[in-house]
Enzyme design. Sequence first.
Site, PDB file in Angstrom:
ATOM      1  N   VAL A  19      53.546  40.899  -0.176  1.00 55.64           N
ATOM      2  CA  VAL A  19      53.384  41.602   1.104  1.00 55.64           C
ATOM      3  C   VAL A  19      53.805  43.056   0.919  1.00 55.64           C
ATOM      4  CG1 VAL A  19      54.059  41.725   3.528  1.00 55.64           C
ATOM      5  CG2 VAL A  19      53.940  39.498   2.391  1.00 55.64           C
ATOM      6  N   LYS A  35      49.229  37.850   4.560  1.00 55.58           N
ATOM      7  CA  LYS A  35      50.527  38.550   4.548  1.00 55.58           C
ATOM      8  C   LYS A  35      51.327  38.242   5.807  1.00 55.58           C
ATOM      9  CE  LYS A  35      48.635  42.106   1.522  1.00 55.58           C
ATOM     10  NZ  LYS A  35      47.868  43.350   1.462  1.00 55.58           N
ATOM     11  N   ILE A  60      56.634  47.915  -1.171  1.00 56.84           N
ATOM     12  CA  ILE A  60      57.629  47.997  -0.091  1.00 56.84           C
ATOM     13  C   ILE A  60      58.597  46.822  -0.166  1.00 56.84           C
ATOM     14  CG2 ILE A  60      57.958  48.087   2.407  1.00 56.84           C
ATOM     15  CD1 ILE A  60      55.055  48.921   2.703  1.00 56.84           C
TER      16      ILE A  60
HETATM   17  N1  HSE Z   1      43.108  44.912  -1.002  1.00 53.66           N
HETATM   18  C1  HSE Z   1      44.499  44.956  -0.673  1.00 53.66           C
HETATM   19  C2  HSE Z   1      44.745  46.168   0.237  1.00 53.66           C
HETATM   20  C3  HSE Z   1      45.317  45.007  -1.917  1.00 53.66           C
HETATM   21  O1  HSE Z   1      43.832  46.986   0.399  1.00 53.66           O
HETATM   22  O2  HSE Z   1      45.826  46.296   0.793  1.00 53.66           O
HETATM   23  C4  HSE Z   1      46.777  44.708  -1.733  1.00 53.66           C
HETATM   24  O3  HSE Z   1      47.018  43.434  -1.218  1.00 53.66           O
END
Ligand code: HSE
Length: 409
Positions: free
Chosen positions: A127, A200, A131
């Site tokens: 996630v 996420k 960060i």
């Molecule tokens: N495709 C995802 C994004 C990559 O653009 O955030 C990271 O999880």
Amino acid sequence: MKKIAVLGYGVVGSGVVELFYRNQKKIEINTGEQLEIGYILDLREFPGDPYADRVVHDIQVILDDPEVGYVAECMGGVNPAFEFVKRCLESGKSVATSNKQLVAEKGDILLETAKQHGVNFFFEASVGGAIPIIRPLHTCLAANDISSVAGILNGTTNFILEKMFCDNMGFADALELAQKLGYAEKDPSADVDGGDACRKICILSSLVFGKHVYPDQVYTKGIRDITLEDVQLAQKFGGAVKLIGAVKRLDDGKILPTVMPMVVMNESLLSHVNGVFNAVMVWGDGIDKTMFYGRGAGKLPTASAVLGDIIDEVKQTGTVLSQSWEPAEEGVDFVAPIDAFSAPRCYRTSPCGKGVFAKIAAEVGVELLGSAENGCMISVCDQKTAEAYKQKLAQEGVTILSRIPVLED
Ligand code: HSE
């Protein structure tokens, strides 16, 4: 000396190896252990790569080596990652993963397996990329009763929306640019339709509220229908349209996780998060609110989080029980239906006099927060009231072109 095995030598896996060797001395001082990348598991060969001699094709080699104490899983997807990770945990090896699909779909099983074998299954990188959010939620913020979390959890869609917002670019052109710059997935539907952000928010919801939340329990709407006109109307009302993954605890104790485009007012720090950056806002009774911000995707930012987990695993003497959750209870509705959603709303309409918006607001019992010739914003209301407002506008001959909820700060 302990060995680290890296599963998957793609963007993230190769980032883990690169960052490890760049900072090996510092990592060894931090952990007090001598560490080495022992194996890289991948189907492919990498002739000419400085670490080509570590490449193996059979997970059994890693499972059979007692010197491998830590595994970085960077393969992505559920199969065969789930089987490989489970077998590593069963063999007494701690695993750190960047694989949000694996954690969102199988996290409860893998956390239980780790517990049974006295090792750790960490997933900071799953996630928000670089960060730190998973660890702070169950360590630094552990004294709080956390009531909600909301964030920009997908960099690709945030990039697209910023282009629409700042450069007046249409959706299709912005997506094309994101693909050209390498932000979007090859098949960008996981970004654009909200699936990535959904995984996420499942992980954050499970960790904060203690029970596994599966992707199919989350109301998920992507940004495909967002038009330049929607973005411009939000701007007129002092906000920006963002794809927001959120979860909040309702009065009845159930939780409501959602992924949807929302208008975020300029007073909120989240509205100023642009480009491929991510941010997560957490509300708790002690902290009021705290925001975590950084690069949500990319090779070294994600590798940083994976290696941070490995470093923590080296230092742990047993399973960290606070970084886990229970399986969902069968027959217990822990996740509320979307009917329970309430928020202020922004309506984009056919041309309409301000008087009509105000009259109908009074009729349905909401406050008119703002109005323009092609839309209005009304105060927080439940789904039924929002629908009634829409119906009454239609009865007045006004066409509703879009309805976007507004994030409460
Ligand atoms: N495709 C995802 C994004 C990559 O653009 O955030 C990271 O999880």
